[in-house]
Design a protein around this motif. Structure first.
Motif, short mmCIF file in Angstrom:
data_model
loop_
_atom_site.label_atom_id
_atom_site.label_comp_id
_atom_site.label_asym_id
_atom_site.label_seq_id
_atom_site.Cartn_x
_atom_site.Cartn_y
_atom_site.Cartn_z
N LEU A 110 0.82 -1.22 0.00
CA LEU A 110 0.00 0.00 0.00
C LEU A 110 0.85 1.26 0.00
O LEU A 110 0.31 2.37 -0.13
N ARG A 111 2.15 1.11 0.12
CA ARG A 111 3.02 2.30 0.08
C ARG A 111 2.80 3.05 -1.24
O ARG A 111 2.85 2.48 -2.32
N GLY A 112 2.52 4.35 -1.10
CA GLY A 112 2.29 5.18 -2.28
C GLY A 112 0.89 5.07 -2.85
O GLY A 112 0.57 5.77 -3.82
N LYS A 113 0.04 4.24 -2.27
CA LYS A 113 -1.30 4.03 -2.79
C LYS A 113 -2.32 4.96 -2.13
O LYS A 113 -2.07 5.56 -1.08
N ARG A 114 -3.51 5.06 -2.74
CA ARG A 114 -4.59 5.93 -2.26
C ARG A 114 -5.53 5.13 -1.36
O ARG A 114 -6.14 4.16 -1.82
N ALA A 142 0.57 -0.22 10.72
CA ALA A 142 1.57 -0.40 11.77
C ALA A 142 1.92 -1.86 11.97
O ALA A 142 3.06 -2.21 12.27
N ALA A 143 0.94 -2.73 11.78
CA ALA A 143 1.18 -4.17 11.95
C ALA A 143 2.16 -4.71 10.92
O ALA A 143 2.80 -5.74 11.14
N ARG A 144 2.31 -4.00 9.81
CA ARG A 144 3.21 -4.46 8.75
C ARG A 144 4.35 -3.46 8.49
O ARG A 144 4.99 -3.48 7.44
N GLY A 145 4.58 -2.58 9.48
CA GLY A 145 5.73 -1.70 9.41
C GLY A 145 5.61 -0.57 8.40
O GLY A 145 6.63 -0.03 7.94
N ALA A 149 2.86 8.23 6.63
CA ALA A 149 3.53 9.13 5.69
C ALA A 149 3.85 8.43 4.37
O ALA A 149 4.13 9.09 3.36
N GLU A 150 3.80 7.11 4.36
CA GLU A 150 4.16 6.35 3.16
C GLU A 150 2.96 6.06 2.27
O GLU A 150 3.12 5.46 1.19
N VAL A 151 1.76 6.46 2.69
CA VAL A 151 0.56 6.22 1.89
C VAL A 151 -0.13 7.55 1.62
O VAL A 151 0.25 8.58 2.17
N ARG A 152 -1.13 7.52 0.79
CA ARG A 152 -1.92 8.72 0.49
C ARG A 152 -3.34 8.53 0.98
O ARG A 152 -4.08 7.71 0.44
N PHE A 153 -3.71 9.26 2.02
CA PHE A 153 -5.09 9.21 2.51
C PHE A 153 -5.93 10.17 1.69
O PHE A 153 -5.66 11.37 1.62
N LEU A 154 -6.93 9.64 1.03
CA LEU A 154 -7.79 10.43 0.17
C LEU A 154 -9.17 10.55 0.81
O LEU A 154 -9.86 9.54 1.04
N GLU A 155 -9.58 11.78 1.13
CA GLU A 155 -10.89 11.98 1.76
C GLU A 155 -12.01 11.85 0.72
O GLU A 155 -11.94 12.42 -0.37
N LEU A 156 -13.03 11.11 1.11
CA LEU A 156 -14.19 10.87 0.25
C LEU A 156 -15.40 11.54 0.88
O LEU A 156 -15.95 11.06 1.88
N ALA A 157 -15.82 12.67 0.31
CA ALA A 157 -16.94 13.42 0.87
C ALA A 157 -18.21 12.58 0.80
O ALA A 157 -18.56 12.04 -0.26
N ASP A 158 -18.88 12.44 1.92
CA ASP A 158 -20.10 11.66 2.00
C ASP A 158 -21.21 12.55 2.56
O ASP A 158 -20.96 13.66 3.02
#
Length: 344
Positions: A110-114, A142-145, A149-158
């Motif tokens: 998931l590193r670098g993924k949305r 965290a369970a997989r280290g 900061a290594e992923v991209r959290f994308l907010e989805l307006a609901d």
């Protein structure tokens, strides 16, 4: 409603997660038990919608609530005084999901993924869906280290208001839509409704947070759920609180030997089928619906509170153990045990 009037009527509200309060209401035990005291039990969601916000704010002097732990925690730090009566761990499955045709096979990828995070601007007053998804992702990463900061959290307006049914909203629709149309690469999903999505064959799980509880504590808004009551009612009509809790304990006892019926009742409550309820929970789930007040539970709520504070959902903290009042649970337990013993 004044507290004096509450001696004749109480309100109750129950999150759609599968719990003993819903069984007690469904079976008619809440209404009958309180009616014996001359008290009417009214479900909050049968009242005009402008009063439904009390599910989050506790702006009613005679309100019982069993459900997610985030809204009561938020309410307590925002001027309300709900009394903590008990808590119950709901060990249902929590997943990180990707599309079935995604090349992603593990959390490390998931590193670098949305990663999709639902956001409900304006309502409810505490965005528990956003907080739940954030915590779910952070736990899995965290369970997989992997760090945030290594992923991209994308907010989805609901729009929580627009998608709710007569009494509740169907959760997760915005996230699943975003995953299937390619807006995001992964979503966090939990509850009975995750089974509905998995059964489409369009998504698959790459990680189950709840699979290894000895390594990862699968805390969320729904784990543990908590039973609370408005402080004015607890202080001015404690006998009503004891009766309510007694009926919840009665429902939890009944559930222990009626798994099939519990699955059918929870299917109605959680927008699923009995088979989906069974698939979403461990085999002995029906034996673990009894509210308790325990050190483990206090630690869980302290951890959740710290998460909410660190992420800006609340602006102050409090002593969880001092929040709880065990008098009602003890008295209700004694009263129910006496009834059960006399029936032998």
């Amino acid at each position: 409603m004044t507290t004096q009037a509450a001696a004749k009527e109480i309100l109750y509200t129950i999150c759609p997660v599968g719990n003993a309060s819903y069984i007690a209401a469904h079976q008619g035990w809440l209404a009958a038990g309180l009616a014996g005291m001359g008290v009417t039990a009214t479900r909050l969601q049968t009242l005009p919608q402008e009063r439904w916000a009390a599910h989050f704010t506790y702006r009613e002097p005679a309100l019982f609530r069993e459900g997610g732990n985030i809204p009561p925690t938020w309410a307590k730090t925002n001027g309300a005084e709900p009394v903590l009566l008990g808590l119950t761990f709901l060990d249902w499955k929590q997943y990180i999901l990707v599309r079935v045709d995604s090349p992603i096979q593990a959390v490390e990828e998931l590193r670098g993924k949305r990663l999709g995070i639902p956001v409900n601007p304006g309502y409810p007053p505490i965005d528990f869906w956003k907080a739940t998804a954030e915590r779910g992702f952070e736990t899995a990463l965290a369970a997989r280290g992997v760090t945030g900061a290594e992923v991209r959290f994308l907010e989805l307006a609901d729009d929580y208001r627009a998608r709710r049914t007569k009494t509740w909203s169907r959760p997760g629709e915005r996230e699943s839509e975003a995953l299937l149309n390619g807006e995001v690469d992964a979503i966090f999903y939990t509850g009975t409704w995750v089974q509905t999505l998995l059964e489409t064959g369009k998504v698959r799980a790459i990680f189950e947070i709840s699979a290894n509880p000895e390594l990862i504590w699968p805390l969320s808004n729904d784990n543990p759920i908590i039973l609370t009551v408005s402080r004015p009612l607890a202080e001015e009509a404690p006998e009503i609180v004891v009766e309510y809790v007694k009926q919840v304990l009665r429902a939890a006892e009944w559930a222990k030997t009626n798994r099939g019926a519990v699955e059918r009742i929870f299917a109605e409550q959680t927008f699923g089928t009995p088979a989906q309820v069974a698939a979403a929970r461990p085999a002995d789930f029906h034996q673990k619906l009894t509210p308790e007040l325990s050190k483990r539970g206090f630690l869980a709520l302290e951890s959740q509170q710290r998460f909410l504070y660190d992420h800006g959902y609340i602006t102050q903290t409090f002593a969880v153990e001092k929040w709880a009042d065990d008098r009602f649970l003890k008295e209700a337990r004694q009263a129910l045990d006496s009834i059960l013993e006399s029936a032998i």
